[in-house]
Scaffold this active site. Sequence first.
Site, PDB file in Angstrom:
ATOM      1  N   LYS A 112       0.875  -1.186   0.000  1.00  0.00           N
ATOM      2  CA  LYS A 112       0.000   0.000   0.000  1.00  0.00           C
ATOM      3  C   LYS A 112       0.903   1.223   0.000  1.00  0.00           C
ATOM      4  O   LYS A 112       1.424   1.644   1.033  1.00  0.00           O
ATOM      5  CB  LYS A 112      -0.910   0.051   1.230  1.00  0.00           C
ATOM      6  N   ASP A 147      -5.740   4.865   1.975  1.00  0.00           N
ATOM      7  CA  ASP A 147      -5.183   5.767   2.982  1.00  0.00           C
ATOM      8  C   ASP A 147      -4.889   4.998   4.276  1.00  0.00           C
ATOM      9  O   ASP A 147      -5.136   3.794   4.370  1.00  0.00           O
ATOM     10  CB  ASP A 147      -6.115   6.972   3.213  1.00  0.00           C
ATOM     11  N   GLY A 148      -4.361   5.726   5.260  1.00  0.00           N
ATOM     12  CA  GLY A 148      -3.968   5.079   6.515  1.00  0.00           C
ATOM     13  C   GLY A 148      -5.137   4.479   7.278  1.00  0.00           C
ATOM     14  O   GLY A 148      -5.123   3.291   7.616  1.00  0.00           O
ATOM     15  N   PRO A 149      -6.189   5.293   7.530  1.00  0.00           N
ATOM     16  CA  PRO A 149      -7.325   4.746   8.287  1.00  0.00           C
ATOM     17  C   PRO A 149      -8.033   3.599   7.552  1.00  0.00           C
ATOM     18  O   PRO A 149      -8.673   2.767   8.189  1.00  0.00           O
ATOM     19  CB  PRO A 149      -8.266   5.946   8.427  1.00  0.00           C
ATOM     20  N   VAL A 195      -7.138   1.171   4.041  1.00  0.00           N
ATOM     21  CA  VAL A 195      -6.329  -0.019   3.720  1.00  0.00           C
ATOM     22  C   VAL A 195      -5.152  -0.174   4.688  1.00  0.00           C
ATOM     23  O   VAL A 195      -4.810  -1.293   5.101  1.00  0.00           O
ATOM     24  CB  VAL A 195      -5.826   0.054   2.250  1.00  0.00           C
ATOM     25  N   GLY A 196      -4.539   0.962   5.113  1.00  0.00           N
ATOM     26  CA  GLY A 196      -3.398   0.889   6.035  1.00  0.00           C
ATOM     27  C   GLY A 196      -3.757   0.141   7.304  1.00  0.00           C
ATOM     28  O   GLY A 196      -3.072  -0.808   7.705  1.00  0.00           O
ATOM     29  N   GLU A 221      10.416   1.834  10.175  1.00  0.00           N
ATOM     30  CA  GLU A 221      11.418   2.843   9.785  1.00  0.00           C
ATOM     31  C   GLU A 221      10.726   4.184   9.938  1.00  0.00           C
ATOM     32  O   GLU A 221       9.879   4.544   9.111  1.00  0.00           O
ATOM     33  CB  GLU A 221      11.839   2.651   8.319  1.00  0.00           C
ATOM     34  N   CYS A 244      13.919  11.573   6.194  1.00  0.00           N
ATOM     35  CA  CYS A 244      13.947  11.166   7.599  1.00  0.00           C
ATOM     36  C   CYS A 244      15.346  11.316   8.187  1.00  0.00           C
ATOM     37  O   CYS A 244      15.499  11.521   9.374  1.00  0.00           O
ATOM     38  CB  CYS A 244      13.478   9.729   7.719  1.00  0.00           C
ATOM     39  N   GLU A 287      10.313  16.733  14.344  1.00  0.00           N
ATOM     40  CA  GLU A 287      10.736  16.595  12.954  1.00  0.00           C
ATOM     41  C   GLU A 287       9.930  17.595  12.122  1.00  0.00           C
ATOM     42  O   GLU A 287       8.705  17.529  12.086  1.00  0.00           O
ATOM     43  CB  GLU A 287      10.431  15.159  12.502  1.00  0.00           C
TER      44      GLU A 287
END
Length: 479
Positions: free
Chosen positions: A174, A206-208, A210-211, A249, A282, A382
Amino acid sequence: MIEKRQFYIDGSWVDPVTASDFPVIDPSTEEEVGVISLGSQADTDAAVAAARSAFDDWSRTDPSDRIALVERLLEIYNNRAEDMAEAISLEMGAPIDFSRAEQVAAGSGHIKAGLRAARDFQFVRLLGPHAPGAKILMEPVGTVAMITPWNWPMNQVALKVVPALLAGCTMVLKPSEIAPFSSVLFTEILDEAGVPAGVYNMVNGDGPGVGSQLSCHPDIDMVSFTGSTRAGIAISKAAADTIKRVSLELGGKGANLVFADAGEEAVRRGVADMMENTGQSCNAPSRMLVERSFYDEAVEIARDAAEATEVGPAHKAGGHIGPLVSQAQWDKVQGLIQKGLDEGARLVAGGLGRPEGLNRGFFARPTVFADVTNDMTIAREEIFGPVLSMIPFESEAEAIRIANDTPYGLTNYAQTSDEARQRRLAHRLRAGMVVLNGKSRGSGAPFGGVKQSGNGREGGVWGIEEFLEVKSVGGYPEG
Ligand code: NAD
């Protein structure tokens, strides 16, 4: 308008079960340039089922067959390098020359390093001469979910898909919904290379959606994730109930220790490394710690280097930096620059708003703050934008203490000509990676962090080991 609504499941391009359009925005123009579909639970389930049923055969293939597939992948990836450079440049704003030279090349570099590691990899090992018949079998972990971010799209996709294929795993990728075109193209390349049906699957989302569906799916054995620490925590919690392996990561807040013996070039390199990819890396060296006796001079050099950094659209040739990826990222960076001002850091270059002459697109000004203290928000969070924080130090011990005083531990940097000090710093900086005087860590070196930068190690031999289980056997017959 680019339309890429389909997913790749069980060796075919298929329509989403339920339509759910999602726009892809060109960060240089803020225009909608394409559309994908966000997957639903039914799409996730179909992809996981395909990967699961392909595992038995794929896990038992000879490693040389898997190497042959990845060799074909590399050849086609290289043939389509220009398409890939354009896709990345359009979706996340990397200037086209940078996209060709760095973004696309990062992907091919990891494919080559994976191949080199796989050719010498021992899947069956002896425990040791003291224990005849005791064998160690390195076996694929199973069906893997891979969730990737937008900032170095092919770097991260190659670091996951290639070693997992070589290890004998099956997978569902994904990619980031913000930068999906490069992964759609990568999927076309894998299809052309002849990946067997079900071994590799790709579902946008998106994250909520399939993520998180992948992170808690009972038929997924491992989640390999690159992205923010926030999402890494959510994924770890979602994966806990089914005891999946979770490889993370995550973010970073790299310190760059500049000693007085390092010279002007070290400061210029530090600023350039911070601004590269518009600060959206990162491993960006975002805190420059400078020895007090060199500090005032270093601030002037950094100001000069930041002011000389050109900003421009992604399609334009040249060595400039591009826009930030999205409105949300632009707002976040502006908010943190404002925080720096509010908390009393001294602005020496850049600042709020867009660079002169750019009134559309998510462009930010190359910014340097001096007199930052390590407890300020801009030293702790960050930023993921072209913003450097400069902090003075009195002694090596103080520099190490400030560098290690962070929740993160991805990459630290040091600039000094003193070899004894270089060795001490390599050991004492708490991070997964240390880069001395801008020297390469080498192709196939492990990439990953400690503390809240995550627990994974990607690349080369370590990258393959991430996707393997260790089985210990006694009484294995000789011969
Ligand atoms: P992000 O965490 O918002 O998104 C990354 C991916 O995770 C996307 O595919 C997103 O859809 C998905 N996601 C988001 N929330 C999720 C959830 N709750 N469950 C499952 N999936 C979810 O990060 P981003 O903004 O795309 O990328 C920037 C971040 O990535 C930065 O923090 C950066 O430091 C980090 N990063 C780390 C490395 C590394 O190797 N350590 C490399 C590149 C980027």
